[in-house]
Design an enzyme around this catalytic site. Sequence first.
Site, PDB file in Angstrom:
ATOM      1  N   PRO A   1       0.833  -1.202   0.000  1.00 25.97           N
ATOM      2  CA  PRO A   1       0.000   0.000   0.000  1.00 25.97           C
ATOM      3  C   PRO A   1       0.866   1.249   0.000  1.00 25.97           C
ATOM      4  O   PRO A   1       1.768   1.392   0.834  1.00 25.97           O
ATOM      5  CB  PRO A   1      -0.811  -0.135   1.294  1.00 25.97           C
ATOM      6  CG  PRO A   1      -0.036  -1.086   2.145  1.00 25.97           C
ATOM      7  CD  PRO A   1       0.685  -1.997   1.228  1.00 25.97           C
TER       8      PRO A   1
ATOM      9  N   CYS B   1       0.467   5.486  -0.340  1.00 26.11           N
ATOM     10  CA  CYS B   1      -0.433   6.626  -0.407  1.00 26.11           C
ATOM     11  C   CYS B   1      -0.216   7.412  -1.689  1.00 26.11           C
ATOM     12  O   CYS B   1       0.920   7.688  -2.079  1.00 26.11           O
ATOM     13  CB  CYS B   1      -0.226   7.531   0.798  1.00 26.11           C
ATOM     14  SG  CYS B   1      -0.800   6.808   2.345  1.00 26.11           S
TER      15      CYS B   1
ATOM     16  N   ALA C   1      -3.327   3.241   2.210  1.00 24.58           N
ATOM     17  CA  ALA C   1      -4.002   3.488   3.487  1.00 24.58           C
ATOM     18  C   ALA C   1      -5.328   4.188   3.222  1.00 24.58           C
ATOM     19  O   ALA C   1      -5.365   5.301   2.684  1.00 24.58           O
ATOM     20  CB  ALA C   1      -3.119   4.340   4.388  1.00 24.58           C
TER      21      ALA C   1
ATOM     22  N   GLN D   1      -5.904  -1.568   2.593  1.00 23.60           N
ATOM     23  CA  GLN D   1      -5.354  -1.315   3.922  1.00 23.60           C
ATOM     24  C   GLN D   1      -6.258  -0.311   4.627  1.00 23.60           C
ATOM     25  O   GLN D   1      -6.363   0.843   4.204  1.00 23.60           O
ATOM     26  CB  GLN D   1      -3.932  -0.771   3.820  1.00 23.60           C
ATOM     27  CG  GLN D   1      -3.258  -0.581   5.181  1.00 23.60           C
ATOM     28  CD  GLN D   1      -1.905   0.087   5.068  1.00 23.60           C
ATOM     29  OE1 GLN D   1      -1.815   1.271   4.751  1.00 23.60           O
ATOM     30  NE2 GLN D   1      -0.844  -0.670   5.307  1.00 23.60           N
TER      31      GLN D   1
ATOM     32  N   TYR E   1       0.948   5.561  13.092  1.00 28.61           N
ATOM     33  CA  TYR E   1      -0.465   5.886  13.028  1.00 28.61           C
ATOM     34  C   TYR E   1      -1.183   5.330  14.255  1.00 28.61           C
ATOM     35  O   TYR E   1      -0.558   4.757  15.146  1.00 28.61           O
ATOM     36  CB  TYR E   1      -1.043   5.416  11.694  1.00 28.61           C
ATOM     37  CG  TYR E   1      -0.370   6.110  10.519  1.00 28.61           C
ATOM     38  CD1 TYR E   1      -0.361   7.505  10.435  1.00 28.61           C
ATOM     39  CD2 TYR E   1       0.294   5.397   9.532  1.00 28.61           C
ATOM     40  CE1 TYR E   1       0.275   8.162   9.388  1.00 28.61           C
ATOM     41  CE2 TYR E   1       0.934   6.039   8.477  1.00 28.61           C
ATOM     42  CZ  TYR E   1       0.928   7.421   8.412  1.00 28.61           C
ATOM     43  OH  TYR E   1       1.566   8.072   7.392  1.00 28.61           O
TER      44      TYR E   1
ATOM     45  N   ARG F   1      -0.320  -4.991   9.151  1.00 30.31           N
ATOM     46  CA  ARG F   1       1.007  -4.377   8.986  1.00 30.31           C
ATOM     47  C   ARG F   1       1.440  -3.805  10.327  1.00 30.31           C
ATOM     48  O   ARG F   1       0.706  -3.020  10.945  1.00 30.31           O
ATOM     49  CB  ARG F   1       0.996  -3.283   7.922  1.00 30.31           C
ATOM     50  CG  ARG F   1       2.301  -2.485   7.901  1.00 30.31           C
ATOM     51  CD  ARG F   1       2.490  -1.636   6.665  1.00 30.31           C
ATOM     52  NE  ARG F   1       3.042  -2.437   5.570  1.00 30.31           N
ATOM     53  CZ  ARG F   1       3.613  -1.911   4.482  1.00 30.31           C
ATOM     54  NH1 ARG F   1       3.714  -0.593   4.355  1.00 30.31           N
ATOM     55  NH2 ARG F   1       4.095  -2.683   3.535  1.00 30.31           N
TER      56      ARG F   1
ATOM     57  N   LEU G   1      13.070  -1.909   0.536  1.00 21.52           N
ATOM     58  CA  LEU G   1      14.212  -1.892  -0.375  1.00 21.52           C
ATOM     59  C   LEU G   1      14.484  -3.270  -0.977  1.00 21.52           C
ATOM     60  O   LEU G   1      15.616  -3.732  -1.033  1.00 21.52           O
ATOM     61  CB  LEU G   1      15.453  -1.353   0.329  1.00 21.52           C
ATOM     62  CG  LEU G   1      15.426   0.154   0.631  1.00 21.52           C
ATOM     63  CD1 LEU G   1      16.732   0.590   1.263  1.00 21.52           C
ATOM     64  CD2 LEU G   1      15.148   0.985  -0.620  1.00 21.52           C
TER      65      LEU G   1
ATOM     66  N   ARG H   1       8.338   1.216  -3.717  1.00 19.63           N
ATOM     67  CA  ARG H   1       8.911   2.133  -4.702  1.00 19.63           C
ATOM     68  C   ARG H   1       9.307   1.434  -6.000  1.00 19.63           C
ATOM     69  O   ARG H   1       9.221   2.018  -7.085  1.00 19.63           O
ATOM     70  CB  ARG H   1      10.084   2.887  -4.092  1.00 19.63           C
ATOM     71  CG  ARG H   1       9.645   3.941  -3.073  1.00 19.63           C
ATOM     72  CD  ARG H   1      10.823   4.537  -2.328  1.00 19.63           C
ATOM     73  NE  ARG H   1      10.415   5.634  -1.460  1.00 19.63           N
ATOM     74  CZ  ARG H   1       9.889   5.489  -0.242  1.00 19.63           C
ATOM     75  NH1 ARG H   1       9.695   4.276   0.237  1.00 19.63           N
ATOM     76  NH2 ARG H   1       9.545   6.537   0.478  1.00 19.63           N
TER      77      ARG H   1
END
Length: 359
Positions: free
Chosen positions: A23, A25, A57, A99, A180, A228, A299, A322
Amino acid sequence: MSQLFQPITFRGVTLRNRVVVAPMCQYSAEDGLATHWHMVHLGSRAIGGAGLIIAEATAVSPEGRITPDDLGIWSDAHVEALRPVVQFMRAHGAVAGVQLAHAGRKGARFRPWDGNGPLTDGRAWSLPGPSAIAFDTDWQTPEELDSAGMQAITQDFVNATKRAVAAGFEVVELHMAHGYLLHTFLSPLSNKRKDAYGGDLPGRAKFPLELTRAVRAALPDDLPLFIRISAVDWVEGGLDIEQSVELCRWFKEAGADLIDCSTGAVVPGEKAPIGPGYQVSFASAIRSQSGIPTGAVGLITDPAQAEQIVALGEADVVLLARAMLRDPYWPNRAAEALGAEPSWPIQYKRAVAKRRSAW
């Protein structure tokens, strides 16, 4: 035979491979409603061959957003906006996940490209937290949640779960990481309560576990529940892997089917040793010591790297973030590199080298 491209089943849901779009954003919703951006962004990753795509999210209430531009699922209108996106993903072979999230004390912020700090233009809203402690200097101080507030937020998650199912999502993930709301209950760095919802690890886990059980009860039995977590806080006195192993045993008992193992972001100033696969060891430890399937994230960029994680049993699935933003077709390219069968759509197969002569 590539292990990364073997199917895997959670409850009644089978992923065509072990590559999961994490997920991420997008900050591109309108009043929480999915837009054309979400159709193209998520749909292209389905075409690209991922086994599971977890939508960003998604706020369970307007007050649960990170920014005013977050995706949401707090009304039936949000269901209708998401349904065609989900249908497209599923039509192209991917399992669609979502999510569910509440930002807690890290809410009411500008988008990253607009500054990322607390809203100062009159659009901010009140924030909840386990304790009245701001995330950082000049950030809004949250209001300490009472039992009625926790019950209301639990109901928001339950309602969001039912709406997610109505939209067609087949996997629900609860966001308990990255500072969060639910992570701030779990971490001793942000939870300073003196009542039953604070103190030792069982106390700090009490609200997240109650919420997990309520969400599990709202999900059909054949649909899996992922969680998560931030497995470590990277700060002295914060969550460590020993605590997270114990937490994940409890989450398994509460009905979770996989732990998505991220780290950090509950307080500023953390010192994480960031490098390729730097969080994989936490997925491996939780998998072996808690007895619950895990996902590795962080990564992971190279097909051989992802293959090794699954082949060595360090995690059951690999989540890419990414890397998938840079290349939505990463799974199909990885399948070709690892000698597995990619799932290129028929419209694209004339561009695949080994089939070019037939077109």
